[in-house]
Design a protein around this motif. Structure first.
Motif, PDB file in Angstrom:
ATOM      1  N   VAL A  31       0.953  -1.088   0.493  1.00  0.00           N
ATOM      2  CA  VAL A  31       0.048   0.420  -0.421  1.00  0.00           C
ATOM      3  C   VAL A  31       0.686   1.576   0.162  1.00  0.00           C
ATOM      4  O   VAL A  31       0.202   2.326   0.775  1.00  0.00           O
ATOM      5  CB  VAL A  31      -0.984  -0.224   1.425  1.00  0.00           C
ATOM      6  CG1 VAL A  31      -2.515  -1.190   1.337  1.00  0.00           C
ATOM      7  CG2 VAL A  31      -0.098   0.336   3.200  1.00  0.00           C
ATOM      8  N   GLY A  32       2.241   1.181  -0.342  1.00  0.00           N
ATOM      9  CA  GLY A  32       3.392   2.180  -0.466  1.00  0.00           C
ATOM     10  C   GLY A  32       2.677   3.312  -0.960  1.00  0.00           C
ATOM     11  O   GLY A  32       2.088   4.861  -0.444  1.00  0.00           O
ATOM     12  N   ASP A  33       1.769   3.202  -2.327  1.00  0.00           N
ATOM     13  CA  ASP A  33       1.973   4.818  -2.863  1.00  0.00           C
ATOM     14  C   ASP A  33       0.178   4.961  -2.502  1.00  0.00           C
ATOM     15  O   ASP A  33       0.335   5.907  -2.080  1.00  0.00           O
ATOM     16  CB  ASP A  33       1.431   4.258  -4.313  1.00  0.00           C
ATOM     17  CG  ASP A  33       2.504   3.987  -5.206  1.00  0.00           C
ATOM     18  OD1 ASP A  33       3.455   4.668  -5.045  1.00  0.00           O
ATOM     19  OD2 ASP A  33       2.442   3.105  -6.103  1.00  0.00           O
ATOM     20  N   ARG A  34      -0.853   4.044  -1.755  1.00  0.00           N
ATOM     21  CA  ARG A  34      -2.017   4.441  -1.270  1.00  0.00           C
ATOM     22  C   ARG A  34      -1.724   5.396   0.221  1.00  0.00           C
ATOM     23  O   ARG A  34      -2.191   5.926   0.357  1.00  0.00           O
ATOM     24  CB  ARG A  34      -3.181   3.638  -1.375  1.00  0.00           C
ATOM     25  CG  ARG A  34      -4.179   3.976  -1.207  1.00  0.00           C
ATOM     26  CD  ARG A  34      -5.129   2.854  -1.007  1.00  0.00           C
ATOM     27  NE  ARG A  34      -4.638   1.387  -1.206  1.00  0.00           N
ATOM     28  CZ  ARG A  34      -4.904   0.427  -0.932  1.00  0.00           C
ATOM     29  NH1 ARG A  34      -6.613   0.402  -0.851  1.00  0.00           N
ATOM     30  NH2 ARG A  34      -4.278  -1.077  -0.740  1.00  0.00           N
ATOM     31  N   MET A  35      -0.864   4.875   0.586  1.00  0.00           N
ATOM     32  CA  MET A  35      -1.032   5.683   2.237  1.00  0.00           C
ATOM     33  C   MET A  35       0.535   6.083   2.664  1.00  0.00           C
ATOM     34  O   MET A  35       0.434   6.853   3.330  1.00  0.00           O
ATOM     35  CB  MET A  35      -0.599   3.903   2.523  1.00  0.00           C
ATOM     36  CG  MET A  35      -1.546   3.171   2.790  1.00  0.00           C
ATOM     37  SD  MET A  35      -3.690   4.177   2.891  1.00  0.00           S
ATOM     38  CE  MET A  35      -3.375   4.133   5.305  1.00  0.00           C
ATOM     39  N   ASP A  65      -9.528  -8.111   9.442  1.00  0.00           N
ATOM     40  CA  ASP A  65      -8.595  -8.904   8.179  1.00  0.00           C
ATOM     41  C   ASP A  65      -7.489  -8.181   8.426  1.00  0.00           C
ATOM     42  O   ASP A  65      -6.907  -6.891   7.964  1.00  0.00           O
ATOM     43  CB  ASP A  65     -10.220  -8.356   6.852  1.00  0.00           C
ATOM     44  CG  ASP A  65      -9.427  -9.254   5.937  1.00  0.00           C
ATOM     45  OD1 ASP A  65      -8.316  -9.541   6.272  1.00  0.00           O
ATOM     46  OD2 ASP A  65      -8.824  -8.391   4.602  1.00  0.00           O
ATOM     47  N   MET A  66      -6.454  -9.783   8.978  1.00  0.00           N
ATOM     48  CA  MET A  66      -5.299  -9.423   9.149  1.00  0.00           C
ATOM     49  C   MET A  66      -4.786  -9.885   7.373  1.00  0.00           C
ATOM     50  O   MET A  66      -3.350  -9.936   6.990  1.00  0.00           O
ATOM     51  CB  MET A  66      -4.077 -10.196  10.142  1.00  0.00           C
ATOM     52  CG  MET A  66      -4.987  -9.794  10.907  1.00  0.00           C
ATOM     53  SD  MET A  66      -5.256  -8.051  11.406  1.00  0.00           S
ATOM     54  CE  MET A  66      -5.280  -7.427  13.200  1.00  0.00           C
ATOM     55  N   SER A  67      -5.828 -10.424   7.183  1.00  0.00           N
ATOM     56  CA  SER A  67      -5.134 -10.752   5.432  1.00  0.00           C
ATOM     57  C   SER A  67      -4.800 -10.520   3.971  1.00  0.00           C
ATOM     58  O   SER A  67      -4.257 -10.619   3.118  1.00  0.00           O
ATOM     59  CB  SER A  67      -6.303 -12.445   5.322  1.00  0.00           C
ATOM     60  OG  SER A  67      -7.383 -11.796   4.290  1.00  0.00           O
ATOM     61  N   GLY A  68      -6.174  -9.453   3.950  1.00  0.00           N
ATOM     62  CA  GLY A  68      -5.777  -9.111   2.716  1.00  0.00           C
ATOM     63  C   GLY A  68      -6.490  -9.337   0.849  1.00  0.00           C
ATOM     64  O   GLY A  68      -6.665 -10.023   0.085  1.00  0.00           O
ATOM     65  N   SER A  69      -6.545 -11.339   1.967  1.00  0.00           N
ATOM     66  CA  SER A  69      -7.514 -11.942   0.920  1.00  0.00           C
ATOM     67  C   SER A  69      -8.715 -11.483   0.392  1.00  0.00           C
ATOM     68  O   SER A  69      -9.915 -11.909   1.215  1.00  0.00           O
ATOM     69  CB  SER A  69      -7.507 -13.282   1.780  1.00  0.00           C
ATOM     70  OG  SER A  69      -8.239 -14.292   0.185  1.00  0.00           O
ATOM     71  N   HIS A 119      -9.732  -3.243   7.487  1.00  0.00           N
ATOM     72  CA  HIS A 119      -8.886  -4.398   7.373  1.00  0.00           C
ATOM     73  C   HIS A 119      -7.653  -3.916   7.902  1.00  0.00           C
ATOM     74  O   HIS A 119      -7.294  -2.224   7.284  1.00  0.00           O
ATOM     75  CB  HIS A 119      -9.075  -4.162   5.639  1.00  0.00           C
ATOM     76  CG  HIS A 119     -10.024  -4.398   4.724  1.00  0.00           C
ATOM     77  ND1 HIS A 119     -10.168  -5.277   4.133  1.00  0.00           N
ATOM     78  CD2 HIS A 119     -11.377  -3.613   3.926  1.00  0.00           C
ATOM     79  CE1 HIS A 119     -11.603  -5.700   4.137  1.00  0.00           C
ATOM     80  NE2 HIS A 119     -12.177  -4.874   3.541  1.00  0.00           N
ATOM     81  N   VAL A 120      -6.774  -4.655   7.664  1.00  0.00           N
ATOM     82  CA  VAL A 120      -5.532  -4.211   8.495  1.00  0.00           C
ATOM     83  C   VAL A 120      -4.595  -4.613   7.564  1.00  0.00           C
ATOM     84  O   VAL A 120      -3.081  -3.786   7.357  1.00  0.00           O
ATOM     85  CB  VAL A 120      -5.486  -4.268   9.888  1.00  0.00           C
ATOM     86  CG1 VAL A 120      -3.979  -3.780  10.855  1.00  0.00           C
ATOM     87  CG2 VAL A 120      -6.795  -4.352  10.773  1.00  0.00           C
ATOM     88  N   GLY A 121      -4.129  -6.034   7.468  1.00  0.00           N
ATOM     89  CA  GLY A 121      -2.558  -6.333   7.317  1.00  0.00           C
ATOM     90  C   GLY A 121      -3.451  -7.376   5.729  1.00  0.00           C
ATOM     91  O   GLY A 121      -3.971  -7.208   4.820  1.00  0.00           O
ATOM     92  N   LEU A 122      -2.456  -7.506   5.019  1.00  0.00           N
ATOM     93  CA  LEU A 122      -1.834  -8.007   3.805  1.00  0.00           C
ATOM     94  C   LEU A 122      -1.300  -9.456   3.479  1.00  0.00           C
ATOM     95  O   LEU A 122       0.206  -9.653   3.026  1.00  0.00           O
ATOM     96  CB  LEU A 122      -1.988  -7.132   2.795  1.00  0.00           C
ATOM     97  CG  LEU A 122      -2.083  -6.125   2.570  1.00  0.00           C
ATOM     98  CD1 LEU A 122      -1.515  -4.349   1.111  1.00  0.00           C
ATOM     99  CD2 LEU A 122      -3.750  -6.827   1.426  1.00  0.00           C
ATOM    100  N   MET A 147     -10.657   0.359   4.768  1.00  0.00           N
ATOM    101  CA  MET A 147      -8.608   0.767   6.063  1.00  0.00           C
ATOM    102  C   MET A 147      -8.819   0.811   6.891  1.00  0.00           C
ATOM    103  O   MET A 147      -9.276   2.052   7.215  1.00  0.00           O
ATOM    104  CB  MET A 147      -7.738   1.014   4.442  1.00  0.00           C
ATOM    105  CG  MET A 147      -6.616   0.652   4.861  1.00  0.00           C
ATOM    106  SD  MET A 147      -6.254  -1.158   4.442  1.00  0.00           S
ATOM    107  CE  MET A 147      -4.415  -1.354   4.656  1.00  0.00           C
ATOM    108  N   PHE A 148      -8.671   0.517   8.087  1.00  0.00           N
ATOM    109  CA  PHE A 148      -7.667   1.279   9.010  1.00  0.00           C
ATOM    110  C   PHE A 148      -6.522   1.302   9.476  1.00  0.00           C
ATOM    111  O   PHE A 148      -5.423   0.518   8.740  1.00  0.00           O
ATOM    112  CB  PHE A 148      -7.566  -0.513  10.414  1.00  0.00           C
ATOM    113  CG  PHE A 148      -7.666   0.785  11.451  1.00  0.00           C
ATOM    114  CD1 PHE A 148      -8.515   1.001  12.294  1.00  0.00           C
ATOM    115  CD2 PHE A 148      -6.812   0.506  12.260  1.00  0.00           C
ATOM    116  CE1 PHE A 148      -8.358   1.492  13.173  1.00  0.00           C
ATOM    117  CE2 PHE A 148      -6.187   1.029  13.854  1.00  0.00           C
ATOM    118  CZ  PHE A 148      -7.031   1.260  14.108  1.00  0.00           C
ATOM    119  N   PHE A 149      -5.991   2.905   9.637  1.00  0.00           N
ATOM    120  CA  PHE A 149      -4.790   3.552   9.249  1.00  0.00           C
ATOM    121  C   PHE A 149      -4.281   3.899  10.829  1.00  0.00           C
ATOM    122  O   PHE A 149      -5.558   4.947  11.531  1.00  0.00           O
ATOM    123  CB  PHE A 149      -5.051   4.207   8.841  1.00  0.00           C
ATOM    124  CG  PHE A 149      -3.521   5.783   8.604  1.00  0.00           C
ATOM    125  CD1 PHE A 149      -2.690   4.848   7.832  1.00  0.00           C
ATOM    126  CD2 PHE A 149      -3.550   7.001   8.735  1.00  0.00           C
ATOM    127  CE1 PHE A 149      -1.587   5.754   8.244  1.00  0.00           C
ATOM    128  CE2 PHE A 149      -2.284   7.418   8.285  1.00  0.00           C
ATOM    129  CZ  PHE A 149      -1.330   7.157   8.358  1.00  0.00           C
TER     130      PHE A 149
END
Length: 362
Positions: free
Chosen positions: A51-55, A244-248, A268-271, A290-292
């Motif tokens: 998520v480098g570009d988005r976040m 959700d830690m999966s991102g699936s 949504h937390v992780g991937l 998405m949780f920030f």
């Protein structure tokens, strides 16, 4: 002359990695050169890349080539050279670093306990990532806890925020909390946080069949369900908050379909399954986001006043960290080649959930 070794990844394909060398000339006034002694490496760092570009994660340590980026990591640094009054060589720091041998910082708002990096390219980024703890000035600093701090603190800080976010929203009306990828470290930390509150809903873990015994053995979850059981174990009469830690996308789509209107909210937390990202036709977008964690931290600092978030989250961290020593094994990678190998093992999911990496490039 010092030369900085940096590990860069291709933004469009995180498995593609290269090594760069950058010579360091004299520091400018107001700068310090820090040798990065050791940093933690977990699936959380993969999320930073995905998520480098988005976040905004690529912006912390920009590269000369826009197609390549540096994944940030949490770790311990030692000041090598300082052009800042009051910060001396040898001082120990904890904070947010590049995957590199060294970093140049521009300290501002310097206090005995901390400072913030004020480099122009970081000025609009979340403050929590720009803060560096001055461990040498902390009488309670214990270097023997460095590895656990660099691996677990960033994850468990998010875990505490997830719990507090749910509490602040009255559990979203749910009577159970479902943690997807329950064997993940952030998932375990979140289960710790909910479990420490006797008024929280029951906590259910969703994991793979291969991880089920280990997850059950933690004693944190009221129930442990495997992915193959989603359709038979979830129904529209179970009001559920999903973390959700999966991102699936495949897994979340199946859960949303099975729960229907009883899916109260999804954070949504992780991937951990980042290659499966992208939500399917049954995804309920209206009750998902998405949780920030830095945003929640900023909210609580404003509401609670100076130092209160740190006090509460720090108390949680101390207890959760001590409990984690019973199950977490740490591996160490020394040198750039070993660092690349460790990164690939994390990226490809070849690091068991009950293990983690600390890395030293120099």
């Amino acid at each position: 002359m010092t030369s900085i070794t940096t590990l860069e990844v291709r933004k469009s394909g995180l498995s593609d990695m290269r090594r760069t060398q950058t010579p360091v000339d004299d520091l400018q006034d107001g700068q310090i050169l820090v040798r990065i002694v050791r940093f933690g490496l977990t699936a959380n760092n993969v999320t930073y890349g995905v998520v480098g570009d988005r976040m905004g994660y690529w912006q912390f340590y920009p590269t000369a080539d826009a197609d390549w980026g540096v994944i940030p990591v949490w770790g311990i640094g030692l000041v090598e050279t300082s052009a800042v009054e009051g910060i001396v060589p040898g001082e120990r720091l904890y904070g947010y670093w590049p995957m590199a041998s060294h970093a140049i910082l521009h300290p501002d708002a310097v206090r005995d306990s901390q400072f913030f990096d004020s480099s122009e390219h970081r000025s609009k980024l979340a403050a929590v990532y720009n803060r560096y703890l001055r461990l040498s000035n902390d009488p309670k600093d214990d270097p023997s806890t460095d590895d656990m701090r660099m691996v677990l603190w960033p994850l468990y800080a998010t875990s505490y925020c997830l719990y507090d976010f749910a509490l602040d929203n009255n559990w979203f009306g749910a009577n159970q909390v479902l943690i997807v990828s329950a064997s993940s470290k952030t998932g375990i930390g979140t289960a710790y946080a909910f479990g420490m509150d006797p008024n929280s809903p029951k906590v259910v873990g969703l994991t793979s069949s291969g991880n089920k015994d280990k997850v059950q053995g933690l004693g944190l979850y009221d129930d442990v369900i495997i992915y193959d059981e989603i359709e038979e174990r979830f129904s529209p009469d179970q009001k559920t908050l999903i973390i959700d830690m999966s991102g699936s996308g495949k897994v979340i789509g199946r859960l949303h379909k099975a729960l229907g209107d009883a899916m109260m909210f999804t954070s949504h937390v992780g991937l951990t399954h980042y290659t499966e990202a992208g939500m399917g036709e049954h995804y309920i977008k209206e009750r998902s986001e998405m949780f920030f964690a830095p945003g929640h931290m900023a909210k609580r600092r404003k509401e609670w006043g100076p130092g209160e978030f740190e006090r509460r989250s720090g108390a949680f961290w101390q207890e959760a960290c001590q409990r984690s020593e019973a199950w977490l094994a740490l591996n160490h990678a020394q040198g750039a080649d070993a660092a690349v190998d460790a990164y690939r093992k994390v990226l490809e999911g070849r690091t068991p959930a009950d293990q983690s990496w600390t890395v030293s490039i120099t």
